[in-house]
Design a protein around this motif. Structure first.
Motif, PDB file in Angstrom:
ATOM      1  N   ASP A 214       0.853  -1.188   0.000  1.00  0.00           N
ATOM      2  CA  ASP A 214       0.000   0.000   0.000  1.00  0.00           C
ATOM      3  C   ASP A 214       0.889   1.239   0.000  1.00  0.00           C
ATOM      4  OD1 ASP A 214      -1.834   2.035   0.434  1.00  0.00           O
ATOM      5  OD2 ASP A 214      -3.018   0.898   1.883  1.00  0.00           O
ATOM      6  N   HIS A 215       1.030   1.845  -1.145  1.00  0.00           N
ATOM      7  CA  HIS A 215       1.947   2.974  -1.286  1.00  0.00           C
ATOM      8  C   HIS A 215       1.367   4.281  -0.764  1.00  0.00           C
ATOM      9  CE1 HIS A 215       4.075   0.513  -4.672  1.00  0.00           C
ATOM     10  NE2 HIS A 215       4.414   0.124  -3.453  1.00  0.00           N
ATOM     11  N   ARG A 216       0.189   4.217  -0.162  1.00  0.00           N
ATOM     12  CA  ARG A 216      -0.304   5.404   0.537  1.00  0.00           C
ATOM     13  C   ARG A 216       0.505   5.662   1.801  1.00  0.00           C
ATOM     14  NH1 ARG A 216      -6.420   4.209   1.732  1.00  0.00           N
ATOM     15  NH2 ARG A 216      -5.469   2.186   2.209  1.00  0.00           N
ATOM     16  N   PHE A 217       1.175   4.639   2.311  1.00  0.00           N
ATOM     17  CA  PHE A 217       2.044   4.834   3.464  1.00  0.00           C
ATOM     18  C   PHE A 217       3.344   5.479   3.005  1.00  0.00           C
ATOM     19  CE2 PHE A 217      -0.536   1.159   5.010  1.00  0.00           C
ATOM     20  CZ  PHE A 217      -1.124   1.811   6.087  1.00  0.00           C
ATOM     21  N   ASP A 218       3.721   6.549   3.677  1.00  0.00           N
ATOM     22  CA  ASP A 218       4.889   7.333   3.258  1.00  0.00           C
ATOM     23  C   ASP A 218       6.139   7.026   4.056  1.00  0.00           C
ATOM     24  OD1 ASP A 218       3.391   9.164   1.375  1.00  0.00           O
ATOM     25  OD2 ASP A 218       2.318   9.583   3.247  1.00  0.00           O
ATOM     26  N   ALA A 219       6.011   6.340   5.184  1.00  0.00           N
ATOM     27  CA  ALA A 219       7.160   6.018   6.023  1.00  0.00           C
ATOM     28  C   ALA A 219       6.817   4.792   6.860  1.00  0.00           C
ATOM     29  CB  ALA A 219       7.520   7.195   6.927  1.00  0.00           C
ATOM     30  N   VAL A 220       7.861   4.090   7.318  1.00  0.00           N
ATOM     31  CA  VAL A 220       7.683   2.847   8.059  1.00  0.00           C
ATOM     32  C   VAL A 220       8.599   2.860   9.280  1.00  0.00           C
ATOM     33  CG1 VAL A 220       7.629   0.327   7.919  1.00  0.00           C
ATOM     34  CG2 VAL A 220       7.413   1.694   5.826  1.00  0.00           C
ATOM     35  N   ILE A 221       8.053   2.403  10.418  1.00  0.00           N
ATOM     36  CA  ILE A 221       8.870   2.168  11.612  1.00  0.00           C
ATOM     37  C   ILE A 221       8.615   0.746  12.093  1.00  0.00           C
ATOM     38  CG2 ILE A 221       9.388   2.830  13.995  1.00  0.00           C
ATOM     39  CD1 ILE A 221       8.505   5.641  13.371  1.00  0.00           C
ATOM     40  N   ASP A 222       9.684  -0.028  12.177  1.00  0.00           N
ATOM     41  CA  ASP A 222       9.621  -1.399  12.665  1.00  0.00           C
ATOM     42  C   ASP A 222      10.292  -1.433  14.033  1.00  0.00           C
ATOM     43  OD1 ASP A 222       9.814  -4.099  13.182  1.00  0.00           O
ATOM     44  OD2 ASP A 222      11.280  -4.512  11.603  1.00  0.00           O
ATOM     45  N   LEU A 223       9.501  -1.681  15.078  1.00  0.00           N
ATOM     46  CA  LEU A 223      10.034  -1.750  16.434  1.00  0.00           C
ATOM     47  C   LEU A 223      10.372  -3.203  16.766  1.00  0.00           C
ATOM     48  CD1 LEU A 223       7.527   0.667  18.248  1.00  0.00           C
ATOM     49  CD2 LEU A 223       9.769   1.203  17.280  1.00  0.00           C
ATOM     50  N   ASP A 224      11.579  -3.582  16.447  1.00  0.00           N
ATOM     51  CA  ASP A 224      12.127  -4.904  16.767  1.00  0.00           C
ATOM     52  C   ASP A 224      11.248  -6.024  16.245  1.00  0.00           C
ATOM     53  OD1 ASP A 224      14.370  -6.176  17.837  1.00  0.00           O
ATOM     54  OD2 ASP A 224      13.318  -6.702  19.682  1.00  0.00           O
ATOM     55  N   GLY A 225      10.849  -5.899  14.982  1.00  0.00           N
ATOM     56  CA  GLY A 225       9.997  -6.910  14.371  1.00  0.00           C
ATOM     57  C   GLY A 225      10.740  -7.742  13.340  1.00  0.00           C
ATOM     58  N   TYR A 226      10.635  -9.059  13.462  1.00  0.00           N
ATOM     59  CA  TYR A 226      11.210  -9.979  12.480  1.00  0.00           C
ATOM     60  C   TYR A 226      10.369  -9.917  11.206  1.00  0.00           C
ATOM     61  CZ  TYR A 226      12.883 -14.409  10.501  1.00  0.00           C
ATOM     62  OH  TYR A 226      13.415 -15.370   9.687  1.00  0.00           O
ATOM     63  N   PRO A 227      10.992  -9.719  10.039  1.00  0.00           N
ATOM     64  CA  PRO A 227      10.209  -9.553   8.798  1.00  0.00           C
ATOM     65  C   PRO A 227       9.624 -10.868   8.284  1.00  0.00           C
ATOM     66  CG  PRO A 227      12.405  -8.567   8.608  1.00  0.00           C
ATOM     67  CD  PRO A 227      12.421  -9.459   9.812  1.00  0.00           C
ATOM     68  N   HIS A 228       8.464 -11.243   8.801  1.00  0.00           N
ATOM     69  CA  HIS A 228       7.771 -12.432   8.304  1.00  0.00           C
ATOM     70  C   HIS A 228       7.218 -12.168   6.905  1.00  0.00           C
ATOM     71  CE1 HIS A 228       7.950 -14.465  12.173  1.00  0.00           C
ATOM     72  NE2 HIS A 228       7.494 -13.374  12.759  1.00  0.00           N
ATOM     73  N   GLY A 229       6.993 -13.251   6.183  1.00  0.00           N
ATOM     74  CA  GLY A 229       6.361 -13.121   4.881  1.00  0.00           C
ATOM     75  C   GLY A 229       7.342 -12.797   3.771  1.00  0.00           C
ATOM     76  N   PRO A 230       6.827 -12.551   2.568  1.00  0.00           N
ATOM     77  CA  PRO A 230       7.701 -12.291   1.410  1.00  0.00           C
ATOM     78  C   PRO A 230       8.470 -10.983   1.558  1.00  0.00           C
ATOM     79  CG  PRO A 230       5.405 -11.854   0.868  1.00  0.00           C
ATOM     80  CD  PRO A 230       5.394 -12.497   2.211  1.00  0.00           C
ATOM     81  N   VAL A 231       9.631 -10.936   0.928  1.00  0.00           N
ATOM     82  CA  VAL A 231      10.452  -9.717   0.969  1.00  0.00           C
ATOM     83  C   VAL A 231      10.314  -8.910  -0.314  1.00  0.00           C
ATOM     84  CG1 VAL A 231      12.112 -10.670   2.586  1.00  0.00           C
ATOM     85  CG2 VAL A 231      12.458 -10.996   0.131  1.00  0.00           C
ATOM     86  N   SER A 232       9.389  -9.321  -1.165  1.00  0.00           N
ATOM     87  CA  SER A 232       9.146  -8.578  -2.397  1.00  0.00           C
ATOM     88  C   SER A 232       7.642  -8.278  -2.477  1.00  0.00           C
ATOM     89  CB  SER A 232       9.597  -9.394  -3.619  1.00  0.00           C
ATOM     90  OG  SER A 232       8.894 -10.617  -3.686  1.00  0.00           O
ATOM     91  N   PRO A 233       7.243  -7.224  -3.139  1.00  0.00           N
ATOM     92  CA  PRO A 233       8.126  -6.263  -3.801  1.00  0.00           C
ATOM     93  C   PRO A 233       8.960  -5.473  -2.794  1.00  0.00           C
ATOM     94  CG  PRO A 233       5.887  -5.416  -3.694  1.00  0.00           C
ATOM     95  CD  PRO A 233       5.822  -6.823  -3.201  1.00  0.00           C
ATOM     96  N   SER A 234       9.946  -4.770  -3.303  1.00  0.00           N
ATOM     97  CA  SER A 234      10.820  -4.003  -2.430  1.00  0.00           C
ATOM     98  C   SER A 234      10.063  -2.851  -1.781  1.00  0.00           C
ATOM     99  CB  SER A 234      11.992  -3.433  -3.245  1.00  0.00           C
ATOM    100  OG  SER A 234      12.768  -4.468  -3.796  1.00  0.00           O
ATOM    101  N   LEU A 235      10.523  -2.490  -0.594  1.00  0.00           N
ATOM    102  CA  LEU A 235      10.006  -1.289   0.047  1.00  0.00           C
ATOM    103  C   LEU A 235      10.334  -0.067  -0.795  1.00  0.00           C
ATOM    104  CD1 LEU A 235      11.119  -2.088   3.695  1.00  0.00           C
ATOM    105  CD2 LEU A 235       8.744  -1.789   2.964  1.00  0.00           C
ATOM    106  N   ARG A 236       9.452   0.939  -0.701  1.00  0.00           N
ATOM    107  CA  ARG A 236       9.673   2.177  -1.447  1.00  0.00           C
ATOM    108  C   ARG A 236       9.576   3.402  -0.541  1.00  0.00           C
ATOM    109  NH1 ARG A 236       5.660   1.836  -6.509  1.00  0.00           N
ATOM    110  NH2 ARG A 236       6.478   3.965  -6.764  1.00  0.00           N
ATOM    111  N   GLN A 237       9.526   3.189   0.766  1.00  0.00           N
ATOM    112  CA  GLN A 237       9.353   4.287   1.712  1.00  0.00           C
ATOM    113  C   GLN A 237      10.548   4.351   2.657  1.00  0.00           C
ATOM    114  OE1 GLN A 237       7.295   1.661   1.352  1.00  0.00           O
ATOM    115  NE2 GLN A 237       5.162   2.300   1.143  1.00  0.00           N
ATOM    116  N   PRO A 238      10.899   5.555   3.124  1.00  0.00           N
ATOM    117  CA  PRO A 238      11.917   5.652   4.175  1.00  0.00           C
ATOM    118  C   PRO A 238      11.514   4.772   5.349  1.00  0.00           C
ATOM    119  CG  PRO A 238      11.324   7.836   3.368  1.00  0.00           C
ATOM    120  CD  PRO A 238      10.350   6.881   2.750  1.00  0.00           C
ATOM    121  N   THR A 239      12.470   4.013   5.872  1.00  0.00           N
ATOM    122  CA  THR A 239      12.164   3.023   6.894  1.00  0.00           C
ATOM    123  C   THR A 239      13.162   3.135   8.043  1.00  0.00           C
ATOM    124  OG1 THR A 239      11.278   1.509   5.231  1.00  0.00           O
ATOM    125  CG2 THR A 239      11.906   0.553   7.347  1.00  0.00           C
ATOM    126  N   LEU A 240      12.623   3.072   9.269  1.00  0.00           N
ATOM    127  CA  LEU A 240      13.458   3.033  10.465  1.00  0.00           C
ATOM    128  C   LEU A 240      13.172   1.722  11.188  1.00  0.00           C
ATOM    129  CD1 LEU A 240      15.308   4.253  12.671  1.00  0.00           C
ATOM    130  CD2 LEU A 240      13.241   5.301  13.658  1.00  0.00           C
TER     131      LEU A 240
END
Length: 496
Positions: free
Chosen positions: A364-390
């Protein structure tokens, strides 16, 4: 430091001594109990007056405390005092009846006094280990309001039930900039809209981690820094929105201190309960939905289930963003009409919620930024992220899943926008939620940053990132973030 806590439900005001995490009434009970033990060892000339004063303070405090509500931490204090009370009163009563006073030899009395003192000392230690959480005062210029919404997605069947007509329903709590509340306004209950909901959720959370429910019975007693249904702040400006997904089995309120800090700086924070995943979700019709997601003990099967649950959470997040857009446009009635800027939206989460945030941003490219608080990335890793991510992570130890860092790094390196991974020294997995405020300060559980520093660090880093990515405030983002820990920056130009 003294903090005033209103107990409007009993028409009483008590004081909370922060160092001991005990109310003034509890401190008076404690002092009375100690005096009942010590009086046996005082000089005879002062013993009667001290006994009378100790009994008066103890009995009156216990009576008032029984009206306000007694915490389990006070039970050993009451037990120790009850054992000491007959021995403290006996010389006084014998003197009044004219009978000769009887006192045990010191070598017989000493073990009993030590035992009673040990019981009494257990009370403040337990209150310190499992306190009623005291939420930090938000540092922003806005007061904070909160309200709870319940939305049903007519297009998505509920996969956790057999009813073909059941549709996915989510409960969402909003924290938003509000007008300053009048003096004496009742602050919002932690963990629920009502005390019953708070206790239901607290009991479910305790069962989720295998703890007896009474250990964290202080959490339903807590009051946060926000006010339910407070009027929205004036000025007419629109607030960027931040969506939050809790950890596996977690609930919408698990990051309340974090949400209140962001809201005080002008953000609208929307935290989700994920039905049948969150430990307990209380619906507006009174039903309580308990978790149906459990560990299988098999790594491969567990990874597949976690990926499926992450996909459901991701869809929940996108649905809520749509509802917030409708709320801001006035299509859903409410006081936030015209005040939400969903063109500036971030998606965030803790643990599995962090994985859901990453997945939602990919889809959902309506999201402009992402914050992951100590989360293991479950699921597929594609498509690539397109938002600034912390990505904020705990300190890496030999016990850390060896797949975690490589998988997270791979996801960040594939991002077509700049990504940041910040490892915070002294942080543990539960550092990134409200846990440090009410769990024992054991480093392996809540980290070693402390009850004050933990929420401050997590909120400060998130706020700096959001101000830069959503509000485009100038500044040295890497420089600010690196002051909090070990920072890695992944630029699109050199990340492949």
């Amino acid at each position: 430091m003294w903090q005033r806590v209103s107990r409007a439900e009993h028409g009483l005001v008590t004081e909370n001594l922060m160092g001991l995490h005990m109310s003034l009434l509890e401190v008076l009970v404690l002092l009375g109990a100690v005096a009942l033990v010590v009086v046996r060892w005082l000089p005879p000339v002062v013993r009667p007056r001290v006994t009378i004063a100790a009994v008066a303070v103890f009995v009156l405090s216990v009576i008032v405390l029984s009206v306000v509500g007694t915490r389990w931490q006070m039970l050993p204090v009451l037990t120790g005092a009850a054992l000491a009370l007959p021995f403290a009163l006996s010389p006084l009563l014998r003197r009044r009846t004219g009978r000769p006073a009887w006192r045990a030899q010191w070598w017989l009395a000493l073990p009993g006094s030590v035992a009673c003192a040990g019981l009494i000392a257990t009370g403040p230690v337990a209150a310190w280990a499992f306190p009623v959480p005291a939420f930090p005062e938000p540092s922003g210029r806005f007061a904070v309001g909160t309200r709870v919404m319940q939305w049903t997605d007519p297009r998505r069947p509920e996969i956790f039930t057999a009813d073909p007509h059941d549709r996915r329903t989510v409960v969402v709590q909003l924290w938003y900039p509000a007008q300053k509340a009048p003096a004496g306004a009742r602050r919002a209950q932690y963990l629920g809209r009502t005390e019953h909901e708070a206790r239901t959720v607290a009991d479910a959370l305790a069962r989720q981690v295998g703890l007896p429910g009474f250990l964290i019975d202080g959490t339903p007693r807590a009051r946060t820094r926000s006010v339910f249904n407070a009027p929205v702040a004036g000025g007419g400006g629109r607030f960027p929105v931040v969506l939050f997904s809790p950890g596996s089995g977690g609930v919408r309120t698990q990051n309340t201190a974090w949400a209140e800090e962001l809201a005080s700086h002008g953000y609208l924070v929307a935290a989700l309960d994920h039905p049948y995943d969150s430990a307990a979700v209380v619906l507006t019709d009174g039903r309580t939905l308990h978790t149906k997601t459990t560990s299988t003990g098999d790594r491969d099967k567990g990874d597949k289930l976690a990926a499926d649950w992450t996909a459901v959470r991701s869809a929940d997040l996108s649905f809520v963003l749509t509802q917030l857009d409708r709320l801001g446009r006035g299509e859903i009635a409410g006081p936030l009409t015209g005040r939400l800027d969903t063109s500036r939206a971030a998606v965030t989460g803790h643990s599995m919620g962090g994985a859901a945030a990453l997945q939602a941003a990919r889809q959902d490219h309506r999201f402009d930024a992402v914050i992951d608080l100590d989360g293991y990335p479950h699921g597929p890793v594609s498509p690539s992220l397109r938002q600034p991510t912390l990505a904020l992570t705990q300190a890496i130890t030999p016990a850390t899943d060896p797949r975690y860092m490589p998988r997270l790094t791979r996801a960040l390196k594939r991002n077509t926008a700049t990504s940041y991974r910040l490892t915070i020294p002294g942080a543990a997995h539960l550092t990134f939620m409200d846990g440090p405020l009410y769990l024992p300060p054991v480093p392996s559980i809540v980290g070693s940053l402390g009850r004050t520093e933990s929420p401050r660090v997590v909120a400060a880093t998130a706020l700096t990132f959001l101000d830069t990515t959503l509000r485009h405030k100038p500044g040295d983002l890497p420089g600010v973030l690196s002051a909090y820990g070990d920072l890695s920056v992944y630029h699109p130009s050199n990340s492949r």
